[in-house]
Design a protein around this motif. Structure first.
Motif, PDB file in Angstrom:
ATOM      1  N   GLY A   7       9.043  13.403 -29.060  1.00  0.00           N
ATOM      2  CA  GLY A   7       9.082  13.617 -27.617  1.00  0.00           C
ATOM      3  C   GLY A   7       8.977  12.320 -26.836  1.00  0.00           C
ATOM      4  O   GLY A   7       9.692  12.114 -25.855  1.00  0.00           O
ATOM      5  N   LEU A  62      11.114  25.816 -27.004  1.00  0.00           N
ATOM      6  CA  LEU A  62      11.713  24.617 -26.417  1.00  0.00           C
ATOM      7  C   LEU A  62      12.719  23.992 -27.364  1.00  0.00           C
ATOM      8  O   LEU A  62      13.853  23.681 -26.964  1.00  0.00           O
ATOM      9  CB  LEU A  62      10.623  23.595 -26.066  1.00  0.00           C
ATOM     10  N   TRP A  70      16.671  24.162 -26.500  1.00  0.00           N
ATOM     11  CA  TRP A  70      17.297  22.862 -26.260  1.00  0.00           C
ATOM     12  C   TRP A  70      18.468  22.633 -27.215  1.00  0.00           C
ATOM     13  O   TRP A  70      19.541  22.210 -26.800  1.00  0.00           O
ATOM     14  CB  TRP A  70      16.279  21.735 -26.403  1.00  0.00           C
ATOM     15  N   CYS A  89       1.048  27.459 -26.840  1.00  0.00           N
ATOM     16  CA  CYS A  89       1.720  26.156 -26.976  1.00  0.00           C
ATOM     17  C   CYS A  89       2.608  26.125 -28.215  1.00  0.00           C
ATOM     18  O   CYS A  89       3.693  25.525 -28.192  1.00  0.00           O
ATOM     19  CB  CYS A  89       0.691  25.034 -27.041  1.00  0.00           C
ATOM     20  N   TRP A 143       9.585  14.539 -22.315  1.00  0.00           N
ATOM     21  CA  TRP A 143       8.286  14.693 -21.665  1.00  0.00           C
ATOM     22  C   TRP A 143       7.691  16.073 -21.923  1.00  0.00           C
ATOM     23  O   TRP A 143       6.494  16.206 -22.159  1.00  0.00           O
ATOM     24  CB  TRP A 143       8.379  14.413 -20.166  1.00  0.00           C
ATOM     25  N   THR A 144       8.524  17.090 -21.888  1.00  0.00           N
ATOM     26  CA  THR A 144       8.028  18.455 -22.146  1.00  0.00           C
ATOM     27  C   THR A 144       7.507  18.585 -23.576  1.00  0.00           C
ATOM     28  O   THR A 144       6.435  19.140 -23.806  1.00  0.00           O
ATOM     29  CB  THR A 144       9.142  19.489 -21.887  1.00  0.00           C
ATOM     30  N   GLU A 145       8.262  18.043 -24.515  1.00  0.00           N
ATOM     31  CA  GLU A 145       7.853  18.114 -25.917  1.00  0.00           C
ATOM     32  C   GLU A 145       6.583  17.299 -26.164  1.00  0.00           C
ATOM     33  O   GLU A 145       5.680  17.747 -26.884  1.00  0.00           O
ATOM     34  CB  GLU A 145       8.981  17.601 -26.806  1.00  0.00           C
ATOM     35  N   LEU A 151      13.760  14.967 -19.858  1.00  0.00           N
ATOM     36  CA  LEU A 151      13.075  16.229 -19.591  1.00  0.00           C
ATOM     37  C   LEU A 151      12.578  16.860 -20.890  1.00  0.00           C
ATOM     38  O   LEU A 151      11.419  17.290 -20.985  1.00  0.00           O
ATOM     39  CB  LEU A 151      13.997  17.202 -18.848  1.00  0.00           C
ATOM     40  N   LEU A 152      13.445  16.897 -21.896  1.00  0.00           N
ATOM     41  CA  LEU A 152      13.040  17.410 -23.206  1.00  0.00           C
ATOM     42  C   LEU A 152      11.895  16.574 -23.753  1.00  0.00           C
ATOM     43  O   LEU A 152      10.894  17.109 -24.242  1.00  0.00           O
ATOM     44  CB  LEU A 152      14.207  17.375 -24.193  1.00  0.00           C
ATOM     45  N   VAL A 174       4.180  16.526 -23.948  1.00  0.00           N
ATOM     46  CA  VAL A 174       3.029  17.179 -23.320  1.00  0.00           C
ATOM     47  C   VAL A 174       2.632  18.432 -24.098  1.00  0.00           C
ATOM     48  O   VAL A 174       1.438  18.660 -24.360  1.00  0.00           O
ATOM     49  CB  VAL A 174       3.332  17.505 -21.835  1.00  0.00           C
ATOM     50  N   LEU A 175       3.606  19.244 -24.476  1.00  0.00           N
ATOM     51  CA  LEU A 175       3.301  20.458 -25.246  1.00  0.00           C
ATOM     52  C   LEU A 175       2.625  20.122 -26.575  1.00  0.00           C
ATOM     53  O   LEU A 175       1.641  20.764 -26.954  1.00  0.00           O
ATOM     54  CB  LEU A 175       4.580  21.242 -25.529  1.00  0.00           C
ATOM     55  N   ALA A 212       5.662  28.096 -27.345  1.00  0.00           N
ATOM     56  CA  ALA A 212       6.427  27.343 -26.348  1.00  0.00           C
ATOM     57  C   ALA A 212       7.161  26.174 -26.989  1.00  0.00           C
ATOM     58  O   ALA A 212       8.320  25.896 -26.641  1.00  0.00           O
ATOM     59  CB  ALA A 212       5.506  26.844 -25.240  1.00  0.00           C
TER      60      ALA A 212
END
Length: 135
Positions: A91, A35, A39, A28, A105-107, A102-103, A109-110, A31
Motif C-alpha cells: 500500500g 478492496l 480494485w 478490516c 493509501w486505503t490499503e 487512492l488504492l 490505512v486498512l 474490507a
C-alpha cells in the motif's frame, strides 16, 4: 531479585475489549479482501496479465488465514499480524504512484488498523484465557 508479575485485568474489563477488537479486526479483514478484489476486477490496469493470477497472488495469503480469523483463533490473528505487513508495504509503495494513490493509501490505512486491532485481540484473548484458567 525477580520482579513481581503484574496482575491480570478482570474478565469484566477484558470481555468488551475482546468483542470490540474482534469485530474491528473482522471488519478490516473483510474490507481489505473486498478492496483488493474490487480494485483488481474493476479499476486495475494489468497490462495484459491474467486477472485471476493477480487475484490469486494477492488474496491467497489472506484466504489461508480466513477460517481461523472467522472462528476467532488468537493464533490466526497473530499470524495475520505478520501477513498484513506485506499489504502495508504494498500500500505504501502504491501510494507514491499517482494512478494508484487512492488504492495505496486505503490499503496502507486498512492494513495498519488491522494490524493494531488484531494485535490487541491476541493480547486480550491470551489474558482472558489465562484468567479463565485461574491464573
Amino acid at each position: 531479585m525477580a520482579k513481581k508479575a503484574k496482575p491480570l485485568p478482570s474478565l469484566d474489563w477484558l470481555q468488551p475489549r475482546l468483542n470490540l477488537s474482534r469485530g474491528l479486526s473482522l471488519a478490516c479483514f473483510v474490507a481489505l479482501l473486498l478492496l483488493l478484489l474490487v480494485w483488481n476486477l474493476v479499476f486495475a490496469d494489468l497490462h495484459g496479465a491474467r486477472t485471476w493470477v493477480i487475484l490469486l497472488i494477492e488474496l491467497v495469503p489472506l484466504l489461508i488465514l480466513a477460517p481461523g480469523v472467522l472462528l476467532g483463533s488468537a493464533r490466526a490473528h497473530a499470524w495475520l499480524c505478520f501477513v498484513v505487513n506485506l499489504y502495508f508495504i504494498k500500500g505504501v509503495l502504491a501510494a507514491f504512484d499517482p494512478q494508484r494513490s487512492l488504492l495505496g493509501w486505503t490499503e496502507a490505512v486498512l492494513s495498519f488498523v488491522l494490524f493494531c486491532v488484531a494485535l490487541l485481540y491476541v493480547r486480550w484473548r491470551f489474558q482472558y484465557d489465562r484468567k479463565l484458567a485461574g491464573e
